[in-house]
Design a protein around this motif. Structure first.
Motif, PDB file in Angstrom:
ATOM      1  N   GLU A 149       0.850  -1.193   0.000  1.00  0.00           N
ATOM      2  CA  GLU A 149       0.000   0.000   0.000  1.00  0.00           C
ATOM      3  C   GLU A 149       0.888   1.247   0.000  1.00  0.00           C
ATOM      4  OE1 GLU A 149      -2.708  -0.025   3.206  1.00  0.00           O
ATOM      5  OE2 GLU A 149      -3.685  -1.916   2.618  1.00  0.00           O
ATOM      6  N   GLY A 150       1.004   1.870  -1.155  1.00  0.00           N
ATOM      7  CA  GLY A 150       1.778   3.110  -1.262  1.00  0.00           C
ATOM      8  C   GLY A 150       3.256   2.864  -1.459  1.00  0.00           C
ATOM      9  N   SER A 151       4.010   3.967  -1.340  1.00  0.00           N
ATOM     10  CA  SER A 151       5.459   3.900  -1.530  1.00  0.00           C
ATOM     11  C   SER A 151       6.141   4.848  -0.560  1.00  0.00           C
ATOM     12  CB  SER A 151       5.831   4.271  -2.973  1.00  0.00           C
ATOM     13  OG  SER A 151       5.435   5.604  -3.260  1.00  0.00           O
ATOM     14  N   GLY A 152       7.471   4.775  -0.521  1.00  0.00           N
ATOM     15  CA  GLY A 152       8.248   5.648   0.348  1.00  0.00           C
ATOM     16  C   GLY A 152       9.657   5.814  -0.199  1.00  0.00           C
ATOM     17  N   GLU A 153      10.434   6.624   0.463  1.00  0.00           N
ATOM     18  CA  GLU A 153      11.802   6.868   0.014  1.00  0.00           C
ATOM     19  C   GLU A 153      12.707   6.900   1.218  1.00  0.00           C
ATOM     20  OE1 GLU A 153      14.402  10.449  -2.063  1.00  0.00           O
ATOM     21  OE2 GLU A 153      12.281  10.232  -2.590  1.00  0.00           O
ATOM     22  N   ILE A 154      13.850   6.188   1.121  1.00  0.00           N
ATOM     23  CA  ILE A 154      14.796   6.220   2.232  1.00  0.00           C
ATOM     24  C   ILE A 154      16.014   7.036   1.811  1.00  0.00           C
ATOM     25  CG2 ILE A 154      14.047   4.030   3.213  1.00  0.00           C
ATOM     26  CD1 ILE A 154      16.564   2.754   2.040  1.00  0.00           C
ATOM     27  N   LEU A 155      16.617   7.725   2.783  1.00  0.00           N
ATOM     28  CA  LEU A 155      17.814   8.539   2.560  1.00  0.00           C
ATOM     29  C   LEU A 155      18.850   8.115   3.578  1.00  0.00           C
ATOM     30  CD1 LEU A 155      19.317  10.935   1.268  1.00  0.00           C
ATOM     31  CD2 LEU A 155      18.271  12.393   3.003  1.00  0.00           C
ATOM     32  N   ASN A 156      20.021   7.655   3.093  1.00  0.00           N
ATOM     33  CA  ASN A 156      21.119   7.250   3.959  1.00  0.00           C
ATOM     34  C   ASN A 156      22.190   8.332   3.938  1.00  0.00           C
ATOM     35  OD1 ASN A 156      20.451   4.302   4.659  1.00  0.00           O
ATOM     36  ND2 ASN A 156      20.162   4.391   2.436  1.00  0.00           N
ATOM     37  N   CYS A 157      22.510   8.881   5.067  1.00  0.00           N
ATOM     38  CA  CYS A 157      23.576   9.885   5.134  1.00  0.00           C
ATOM     39  C   CYS A 157      24.180   9.905   6.528  1.00  0.00           C
ATOM     40  CB  CYS A 157      23.070  11.279   4.745  1.00  0.00           C
ATOM     41  SG  CYS A 157      21.635  11.866   5.624  1.00  0.00           S
ATOM     42  N   ASN A 158      25.511  10.010   6.552  1.00  0.00           N
ATOM     43  CA  ASN A 158      26.265  10.056   7.803  1.00  0.00           C
ATOM     44  C   ASN A 158      25.969   8.847   8.690  1.00  0.00           C
ATOM     45  OD1 ASN A 158      28.167  11.278   9.514  1.00  0.00           O
ATOM     46  ND2 ASN A 158      26.562  12.251  10.733  1.00  0.00           N
ATOM     47  N   GLY A 159      25.763   7.665   8.057  1.00  0.00           N
ATOM     48  CA  GLY A 159      25.512   6.449   8.828  1.00  0.00           C
ATOM     49  C   GLY A 159      24.112   6.381   9.392  1.00  0.00           C
ATOM     50  N   GLU A 160      23.240   7.300   9.064  1.00  0.00           N
ATOM     51  CA  GLU A 160      21.869   7.305   9.559  1.00  0.00           C
ATOM     52  C   GLU A 160      20.924   7.115   8.384  1.00  0.00           C
ATOM     53  OE1 GLU A 160      21.627  10.083  13.389  1.00  0.00           O
ATOM     54  OE2 GLU A 160      22.263  11.184  11.593  1.00  0.00           O
ATOM     55  N   THR A 161      19.754   6.484   8.679  1.00  0.00           N
ATOM     56  CA  THR A 161      18.772   6.237   7.631  1.00  0.00           C
ATOM     57  C   THR A 161      17.454   6.886   8.012  1.00  0.00           C
ATOM     58  OG1 THR A 161      19.821   4.120   7.089  1.00  0.00           O
ATOM     59  CG2 THR A 161      17.560   4.464   6.305  1.00  0.00           C
ATOM     60  N   PHE A 162      16.831   7.603   7.020  1.00  0.00           N
ATOM     61  CA  PHE A 162      15.544   8.270   7.222  1.00  0.00           C
ATOM     62  C   PHE A 162      14.569   7.757   6.175  1.00  0.00           C
ATOM     63  CE2 PHE A 162      18.765  11.106   8.866  1.00  0.00           C
ATOM     64  CZ  PHE A 162      18.243  11.496  10.085  1.00  0.00           C
ATOM     65  N   LEU A 163      13.323   7.538   6.599  1.00  0.00           N
ATOM     66  CA  LEU A 163      12.272   7.086   5.698  1.00  0.00           C
ATOM     67  C   LEU A 163      11.231   8.185   5.561  1.00  0.00           C
ATOM     68  CD1 LEU A 163      10.755   4.882   4.056  1.00  0.00           C
ATOM     69  CD2 LEU A 163       9.730   4.148   6.240  1.00  0.00           C
ATOM     70  N   PHE A 164      10.884   8.499   4.314  1.00  0.00           N
ATOM     71  CA  PHE A 164       9.843   9.483   4.034  1.00  0.00           C
ATOM     72  C   PHE A 164       8.633   8.723   3.501  1.00  0.00           C
ATOM     73  CE2 PHE A 164      13.963  11.443   3.494  1.00  0.00           C
ATOM     74  CZ  PHE A 164      13.856  12.645   4.190  1.00  0.00           C
ATOM     75  N   LYS A 165       7.551   8.678   4.314  1.00  0.00           N
ATOM     76  CA  LYS A 165       6.369   7.895   3.914  1.00  0.00           C
ATOM     77  C   LYS A 165       5.123   8.553   4.490  1.00  0.00           C
ATOM     78  CE  LYS A 165       4.640   3.128   3.821  1.00  0.00           C
ATOM     79  NZ  LYS A 165       3.225   3.498   4.036  1.00  0.00           N
ATOM     80  N   ASP A 166       4.108   8.579   3.660  1.00  0.00           N
ATOM     81  CA  ASP A 166       2.814   9.139   4.082  1.00  0.00           C
ATOM     82  C   ASP A 166       2.969  10.549   4.661  1.00  0.00           C
ATOM     83  OD1 ASP A 166       1.686   6.745   3.322  1.00  0.00           O
ATOM     84  OD2 ASP A 166       1.940   5.858   5.325  1.00  0.00           O
ATOM     85  N   ASN A 167       3.839  11.383   3.986  1.00  0.00           N
ATOM     86  CA  ASN A 167       4.067  12.784   4.397  1.00  0.00           C
ATOM     87  C   ASN A 167       4.650  12.890   5.804  1.00  0.00           C
ATOM     88  OD1 ASN A 167       3.034  13.864   1.965  1.00  0.00           O
ATOM     89  ND2 ASN A 167       0.935  13.657   2.758  1.00  0.00           N
ATOM     90  N   ARG A 168       5.334  11.845   6.242  1.00  0.00           N
ATOM     91  CA  ARG A 168       5.962  11.869   7.556  1.00  0.00           C
ATOM     92  C   ARG A 168       7.431  11.476   7.403  1.00  0.00           C
ATOM     93  NH1 ARG A 168       2.618   8.443  11.788  1.00  0.00           N
ATOM     94  NH2 ARG A 168       4.227   9.378  13.138  1.00  0.00           N
ATOM     95  N   VAL A 169       8.247  11.825   8.426  1.00  0.00           N
ATOM     96  CA  VAL A 169       9.673  11.505   8.417  1.00  0.00           C
ATOM     97  C   VAL A 169       9.951  10.564   9.589  1.00  0.00           C
ATOM     98  CG1 VAL A 169      12.023  12.395   8.518  1.00  0.00           C
ATOM     99  CG2 VAL A 169      10.223  13.770   7.448  1.00  0.00           C
ATOM    100  N   PHE A 170      10.578   9.449   9.270  1.00  0.00           N
ATOM    101  CA  PHE A 170      10.920   8.465  10.294  1.00  0.00           C
ATOM    102  C   PHE A 170      12.427   8.238  10.277  1.00  0.00           C
ATOM    103  CE2 PHE A 170       6.693   7.401   8.687  1.00  0.00           C
ATOM    104  CZ  PHE A 170       5.932   7.397   9.848  1.00  0.00           C
ATOM    105  N   LYS A 171      12.991   8.014  11.480  1.00  0.00           N
ATOM    106  CA  LYS A 171      14.398   7.651  11.598  1.00  0.00           C
ATOM    107  C   LYS A 171      14.476   6.166  11.913  1.00  0.00           C
ATOM    108  CE  LYS A 171      18.683   8.857  13.982  1.00  0.00           C
ATOM    109  NZ  LYS A 171      19.311   9.698  15.026  1.00  0.00           N
ATOM    110  N   ILE A 172      15.282   5.419  11.127  1.00  0.00           N
ATOM    111  CA  ILE A 172      15.340   3.971  11.266  1.00  0.00           C
ATOM    112  C   ILE A 172      16.634   3.594  11.993  1.00  0.00           C
ATOM    113  CG2 ILE A 172      15.184   1.770  10.066  1.00  0.00           C
ATOM    114  CD1 ILE A 172      12.801   3.641   9.640  1.00  0.00           C
ATOM    115  N   THR A 173      16.487   3.066  13.163  1.00  0.00           N
ATOM    116  CA  THR A 173      17.640   2.525  13.920  1.00  0.00           C
ATOM    117  C   THR A 173      17.334   1.039  14.152  1.00  0.00           C
ATOM    118  OG1 THR A 173      16.578   3.197  15.976  1.00  0.00           O
ATOM    119  CG2 THR A 173      18.163   4.744  14.985  1.00  0.00           C
ATOM    120  N   ASP A 174      17.327   0.589  15.382  1.00  0.00           N
ATOM    121  CA  ASP A 174      16.859  -0.766  15.673  1.00  0.00           C
ATOM    122  C   ASP A 174      15.340  -0.819  15.703  1.00  0.00           C
ATOM    123  OD1 ASP A 174      19.403  -1.724  15.825  1.00  0.00           O
ATOM    124  OD2 ASP A 174      19.587  -1.356  17.989  1.00  0.00           O
ATOM    125  N   LYS A 175      14.778   0.417  15.560  1.00  0.00           N
ATOM    126  CA  LYS A 175      13.330   0.531  15.520  1.00  0.00           C
ATOM    127  C   LYS A 175      12.969   1.746  14.682  1.00  0.00           C
ATOM    128  CE  LYS A 175      13.462   3.050  19.904  1.00  0.00           C
ATOM    129  NZ  LYS A 175      12.934   3.133  21.281  1.00  0.00           N
TER     130      LYS A 175
END
Length: 598
Positions: A529-555
């Motif tokens: 259902e839908g799509s998203g985009e991840i951005l990896n920079c400086n060893g950190e990963t961010f997910l852009f989905k459903d007009n929200r920003v999420f940071k992906i670590t162990d959770k």
């Protein structure tokens, strides 16, 4: 009728051949049969007159002018000089001669018999057919006073063999008068000469003062002032035309008066009008100016008691008016002359345009005595505006002017100091901006190492142009010279402008690198259902989905764009993008199955 003579290219008179041909061949009983003989006759006449002129000027250097009278005016001059009862044979004999007119200064009038005798001797010695008149300007003015305007006109329009200025002044006035009268004969009642021409002080560059009186007593179709302005406009237009026709440098300065206004001024005994009537000489008059002149000589033009009171009251105002003017000139000039440069220096130093008050001057910027002087000027100006100061002594003016001179000198020195400080700030800021950008490209190195690395890694490989390298080296050179006191504002400004080109190129290159690096860390994920985009920079990963920003670590954690921006800024210092495999498991666990779209 006007008869104009031509001037040679070097502005020296040359005898007009046509007039000589027409006039002076009449001396001979037989007219030359061919043009060759006529030319010889004219050349001979020229040579004779030049020889006579040279002899006169060599003997009497004070002579003001020598000229040839127009042929059509000779009869009037003979009758004026000899009388109208001259025998016919003698008249005809005189009429065939060349008539020259010599003007000498007033203070040489006693030498006129001697001059005449000398001229006659020269004429007889050279066997010339010449008749000479020797007059002073006063005698010419007397001819005008007698209203023999045809004679004065002929003198004015005589051809100049030599002229110090009086003949030129007469000629330009005569031509202007003829143009004006021909156009406005109905309205012009008097055309009067005045000023230096009448005093005998005219030279070739003197202004010629003339007065034109216009009859406005019979004006019905327009207001009197409208008539005056219309006539004034055209009369002034004729000034340039008259000067061109006369071929002289003397400039006419006409003054136009309405007859009614002039008469009112005469009745009120206005001193200017009295002087004009007393000293003026008419070269055209329809029975208006000369009666006034006669009445003045007879003592019939007398000021009324009211006029005397008015003129005396003008004297009473001299001292107070002079004091007011002096105060105004001194305080106005000093106030603006001090406060305006002071404001300029403050603006040059980066302050907004201030009022001229001492609190705008930082004591670290200028010495206290100059701040005190500025304060004194402002307070004195206020006292003058509020009329607390009624007069000022000469010694106070001297002191103010001396202090003002010292203040302005200090302002010039301050300008140099501010500009030098500004140049230092400019060159250091530009230098820092350039090398901060270069540090991103080549890393942290010394100045020499940075330039060398930039040249080898970027210029020689075609990533930057040789011009960029030249700008960089010129910037470093300008900074070094400035520190040694050898650079100037123009060189600093040139280095700044060139550096802007290099900075733009460096910024564009850095942005391209950042963009390429960011693209490496981007991935598009397609969910059920839908799509998203991840951005990896400086060893950190961010997910852009459903007009929200999420940071992906162990959770999966909530995040925002500020945190993303910080991570992106840190990534700029790294060449590679690090992606941790664990993040895909966390995303799958939270959002379900997905596909990676490259």
């Amino acid at each position: 009728m006007l008869h104009f003579f031509t001037m040679s290219q070097d502005n020296t008179p040359s005898i007009p051949e046509m007039d000589l041909d027409r006039k002076y061949t009449e001396k001979k009983s037989v007219v030359p049969e061919n043009s060759s003989q006529a030319q010889k006759e004219m050349d001979k006449t020229k040579k004779e007159l030049d020889k006579l002129k040279g002899a006169i000027l060599k003997k009497y250097s004070f002579v003001q002018s020598i000229s040839i009278l127009p042929p059509q005016a000779i009869k009037d001059f003979i009758e004026e000089e000899v009388g109208d009862d001259i025998p016919k044979e003698k008249f005809e004999k005189l009429a065939k001669k060349i008539h020259i007119f010599v003007i000498v200064p007033e203070d040489k009038d006693k030498k006129i018999p001697e001059i005449k005798k000398f001229i006659v001797e020269q004429i007889e010695k050279n066997k010339q057919e010449v008749w000479a008149y020797v007059k002073t300007p006063k005698e010419i003015w007397e001819i005008c006073m007698d209203q023999k305007f045809e004679i004065s006109s002929a003198i004015a329009m005589s051809f100049p063999l030599y002229d110090k200025g009086i003949l030129g002044g007469l000629r330009v006035a005569e031509i202007h008068k003829s143009l004006v009268v021909q156009k406005f004969e109905k309205y012009v009642v008097s055309y009067v000469l005045g000023g230096s021409l009448i005093r005998g002080e005219t030279v070739k560059t003197s202004d010629v003062d003339v007065f034109v009186i216009i009859n406005d007593t019979d004006v019905k179709r327009m207001p009197r002032l409208e008539l005056k302005e219309r006539l004034r406009s055209i009369i002034y237009q004729y000034v340039a035309e008259a000067g061109a026709l006369a071929g002289v440098k003397n400039k006419l300065e006409p003054q136009i008066y309405l007859l009614t206004d002039f008469w009112e001024a005469v009745k009120d005994a206005h001193p200017v009008m009295f002087t004009f009537i007393r000293d003026g000489v008419p070269i055209y008059d329809r029975g208006t100016f000369m009666p006034w002149k006669a009445l003045l000589r007879m003592g019939k033009l007398k000021p009324s008691p009211e006029a005397i009171d008015m003129f005396m009251s003008m004297g009473d105002e001299v001292i107070p008016r002079s004091k007011r003017i002096l105060l105004s000139e001194v305080f106005t000039n000093i106030f603006w002359g001090v406060t305006t440069p002071a404001q300029a220096m403050l603006m040059l130093n980066g302050c907004p345009p201030p009022n001229a008050k001492k609190e705008f001057f930082d004591t670290k910027m200028i010495e206290k005595k100059y701040i005190d002087f500025l304060d004194k000027v402002v307070n004195t100006w206020r006292d003058y505006e509020h009329e607390k100061i009624k007069e000022i002594k000469g010694s106070e003016i001297d002191n103010l002017l001396k202090a003002t001179e010292d203040f302005l000198k200090r302002m010039k020195e301050l300008r140099e100091q501010i500009e030098k400080k500004s140049q230092e700030s400019t060159i250091e800021r530009v230098y820092k901006d350039v090398f901060d950008l270069l540090k991103i490209l080549v890393g942290k190195k010394s100045q020499e190492q940075t330039i060398s690395a930039f040249e080898k890694e970027y210029v020689l490989k075609g990533k930057f142009s040789p011009q960029d390298l030249r700008i960089l080296k010129n910037l470093v050179s300008a900074r070094d010279e400035f520190k040694k006191g050898k650079s100037d504002s123009r060189k600093i400004d040139r280095a700044r402008k060139d550096a802007e080109i290099l900075i733009n190129n460096l910024v564009e290159s850095s942005q391209r690198c950042d963009l390429a690096l960011m693209e490496k860390g981007k991935m598009i994920l397609k969910f059920n259902e839908g799509s998203g985009e991840i951005l990896n920079c400086n060893g950190e990963t961010f997910l852009f989905k459903d007009n929200r920003v999420f940071k992906i670590t162990d959770k999966v954690e909530n995040s925002d764009m500020n945190e993303v921006s910080k991570a992106m800024e840190s990534q700029k210092t790294k060449k590679e993008v690090e992606v941790k495999p664990r993040v895909f498991e966390v995303i799958k666990k939270k959002f379900g199955e997905f596909e990676i779209v490259m």
